[in-house]
Design a protein around this motif. Sequence first.
Motif, PDB file in Angstrom:
ATOM      1  N   MET A  32     -59.118  81.297 -20.178  1.00  0.00           N
ATOM      2  CA  MET A  32     -58.059  80.826 -19.317  1.00  0.00           C
ATOM      3  C   MET A  32     -56.765  80.755 -20.130  1.00  0.00           C
ATOM      4  N   GLU A  33     -55.696  81.306 -19.587  1.00  0.00           N
ATOM      5  CA  GLU A  33     -54.403  81.277 -20.253  1.00  0.00           C
ATOM      6  C   GLU A  33     -53.782  79.892 -20.135  1.00  0.00           C
ATOM      7  N   LEU A  34     -52.899  79.570 -21.045  1.00  0.00           N
ATOM      8  CA  LEU A  34     -52.279  78.255 -21.086  1.00  0.00           C
ATOM      9  C   LEU A  34     -51.560  77.924 -19.775  1.00  0.00           C
ATOM     10  N   LEU A  35     -50.801  78.863 -19.239  1.00  0.00           N
ATOM     11  CA  LEU A  35     -50.081  78.615 -17.991  1.00  0.00           C
ATOM     12  C   LEU A  35     -51.039  78.366 -16.832  1.00  0.00           C
ATOM     13  N   ASP A  36     -52.232  78.950 -16.898  1.00  0.00           N
ATOM     14  CA  ASP A  36     -53.237  78.714 -15.852  1.00  0.00           C
ATOM     15  C   ASP A  36     -53.655  77.244 -15.800  1.00  0.00           C
ATOM     16  N   PHE A  37     -53.686  76.584 -16.952  1.00  0.00           N
ATOM     17  CA  PHE A  37     -54.017  75.158 -16.975  1.00  0.00           C
ATOM     18  C   PHE A  37     -52.941  74.352 -16.248  1.00  0.00           C
ATOM     19  N   TYR A  38     -51.673  74.693 -16.510  1.00  0.00           N
ATOM     20  CA  TYR A  38     -50.582  74.000 -15.812  1.00  0.00           C
ATOM     21  C   TYR A  38     -50.685  74.211 -14.306  1.00  0.00           C
ATOM     22  N   LYS A  39     -50.980  75.437 -13.908  1.00  0.00           N
ATOM     23  CA  LYS A  39     -51.121  75.739 -12.477  1.00  0.00           C
ATOM     24  C   LYS A  39     -52.296  74.983 -11.861  1.00  0.00           C
ATOM     25  N   ALA A  40     -53.392  74.883 -12.593  1.00  0.00           N
ATOM     26  CA  ALA A  40     -54.562  74.157 -12.086  1.00  0.00           C
ATOM     27  C   ALA A  40     -54.249  72.665 -11.951  1.00  0.00           C
ATOM     28  N   ILE A  41     -53.508  72.127 -12.899  1.00  0.00           N
ATOM     29  CA  ILE A  41     -53.112  70.718 -12.822  1.00  0.00           C
ATOM     30  C   ILE A  41     -52.185  70.511 -11.626  1.00  0.00           C
ATOM     31  N   GLU A  42     -51.280  71.443 -11.413  1.00  0.00           N
ATOM     32  CA  GLU A  42     -50.390  71.358 -10.258  1.00  0.00           C
ATOM     33  C   GLU A  42     -51.180  71.374  -8.949  1.00  0.00           C
ATOM     34  N   THR A  43     -52.174  72.238  -8.855  1.00  0.00           N
ATOM     35  CA  THR A  43     -53.005  72.312  -7.657  1.00  0.00           C
ATOM     36  C   THR A  43     -53.721  70.987  -7.424  1.00  0.00           C
ATOM     37  N   LYS A  44     -54.293  70.421  -8.475  1.00  0.00           N
ATOM     38  CA  LYS A  44     -54.969  69.124  -8.340  1.00  0.00           C
ATOM     39  C   LYS A  44     -53.978  68.027  -7.974  1.00  0.00           C
ATOM     40  N   SER A  45     -52.777  68.109  -8.507  1.00  0.00           N
ATOM     41  CA  SER A  45     -51.740  67.141  -8.174  1.00  0.00           C
ATOM     42  C   SER A  45     -51.387  67.224  -6.687  1.00  0.00           C
ATOM     43  N   THR A  46     -51.302  68.426  -6.166  1.00  0.00           N
ATOM     44  CA  THR A  46     -51.034  68.623  -4.740  1.00  0.00           C
ATOM     45  C   THR A  46     -52.195  68.104  -3.906  1.00  0.00           C
ATOM     46  N   ALA A  53     -57.376  64.782 -15.557  1.00  0.00           N
ATOM     47  CA  ALA A  53     -57.563  64.305 -16.927  1.00  0.00           C
ATOM     48  C   ALA A  53     -58.356  65.320 -17.748  1.00  0.00           C
ATOM     49  N   VAL A  54     -59.374  65.908 -17.139  1.00  0.00           N
ATOM     50  CA  VAL A  54     -60.173  66.923 -17.833  1.00  0.00           C
ATOM     51  C   VAL A  54     -59.306  68.149 -18.135  1.00  0.00           C
ATOM     52  N   LEU A  55     -58.554  68.593 -17.135  1.00  0.00           N
ATOM     53  CA  LEU A  55     -57.683  69.760 -17.322  1.00  0.00           C
ATOM     54  C   LEU A  55     -56.626  69.499 -18.397  1.00  0.00           C
ATOM     55  N   ILE A  56     -56.082  68.298 -18.414  1.00  0.00           N
ATOM     56  CA  ILE A  56     -55.075  67.960 -19.422  1.00  0.00           C
ATOM     57  C   ILE A  56     -55.689  67.982 -20.814  1.00  0.00           C
ATOM     58  N   GLY A  57     -56.902  67.487 -20.948  1.00  0.00           N
ATOM     59  CA  GLY A  57     -57.595  67.550 -22.235  1.00  0.00           C
ATOM     60  C   GLY A  57     -57.804  68.979 -22.690  1.00  0.00           C
ATOM     61  N   GLU A  58     -58.213  69.844 -21.761  1.00  0.00           N
ATOM     62  CA  GLU A  58     -58.406  71.255 -22.095  1.00  0.00           C
ATOM     63  C   GLU A  58     -57.073  71.920 -22.433  1.00  0.00           C
ATOM     64  N   LEU A  59     -56.028  71.551 -21.691  1.00  0.00           N
ATOM     65  CA  LEU A  59     -54.698  72.091 -21.954  1.00  0.00           C
ATOM     66  C   LEU A  59     -54.246  71.749 -23.359  1.00  0.00           C
ATOM     67  N   ARG A  60     -54.430  70.502 -23.744  1.00  0.00           N
ATOM     68  CA  ARG A  60     -54.022  70.080 -25.090  1.00  0.00           C
ATOM     69  C   ARG A  60     -54.752  70.879 -26.166  1.00  0.00           C
ATOM     70  N   ALA A  61     -56.030  71.100 -25.968  1.00  0.00           N
ATOM     71  CA  ALA A  61     -56.805  71.867 -26.950  1.00  0.00           C
ATOM     72  C   ALA A  61     -56.310  73.309 -27.020  1.00  0.00           C
ATOM     73  N   GLN A  62     -56.043  73.903 -25.873  1.00  0.00           N
ATOM     74  CA  GLN A  62     -55.577  75.295 -25.833  1.00  0.00           C
ATOM     75  C   GLN A  62     -54.154  75.433 -26.366  1.00  0.00           C
ATOM     76  N   ALA A  63     -53.330  74.413 -26.179  1.00  0.00           N
ATOM     77  CA  ALA A  63     -51.929  74.476 -26.604  1.00  0.00           C
ATOM     78  C   ALA A  63     -51.805  74.646 -28.119  1.00  0.00           C
ATOM     79  N   GLU A  64     -52.811  74.219 -28.844  1.00  0.00           N
ATOM     80  CA  GLU A  64     -52.793  74.375 -30.297  1.00  0.00           C
ATOM     81  C   GLU A  64     -52.986  75.830 -30.700  1.00  0.00           C
ATOM     82  N   ALA A  65     -53.675  76.604 -29.859  1.00  0.00           N
ATOM     83  CA  ALA A  65     -53.997  77.978 -30.205  1.00  0.00           C
ATOM     84  C   ALA A  65     -53.116  79.016 -29.494  1.00  0.00           C
ATOM     85  N   GLN A  66     -52.419  78.605 -28.438  1.00  0.00           N
ATOM     86  CA  GLN A  66     -51.618  79.541 -27.653  1.00  0.00           C
ATOM     87  C   GLN A  66     -50.173  79.079 -27.585  1.00  0.00           C
ATOM     88  N   THR A  67     -49.286  80.032 -27.427  1.00  0.00           N
ATOM     89  CA  THR A  67     -47.880  79.708 -27.208  1.00  0.00           C
ATOM     90  C   THR A  67     -47.423  80.386 -25.920  1.00  0.00           C
TER      91      THR A  67
END
Length: 98
Positions: free
Chosen positions: A1-15, A37-51
């Motif tokens: 999963m790409e980093l931006l996909d995590f943001y989009k998934a969080i947005e969907t859950k927020s909606t 919360a789970v998605l945010i945790g995964e996002l944080r982990a991925q953010a270290e490896a992706q830009t």
Amino acid sequence: MELLDFYKAIETKSTDMLQAAMSSNWQAVADCEKACAVLIGELRAQAEAQTLSAQERKEKTRIMQRILRNDAQIRLLAEPWLATLEYMGTAPAGSALH
């Protein structure tokens, strides 16, 4: 999963969370919050490896703004007294709703 996909998934859950709050389905709100919360945790982990590219950072900003607007609306639905205080101009410090 790409980093931006995590943001989009969080947005969907927020909606989804906002829609549940609008229906006063507080269990669904809590479930969506846990999923976020789970998605945010995964996002944080991925953010270290992706830009993100410049274009992706712009999209991330748009997504984050929508998430923040959803969050503000959810808080108004969950705590309607905040809307009254905001209207009266006496909202407690740190309770900015916009």
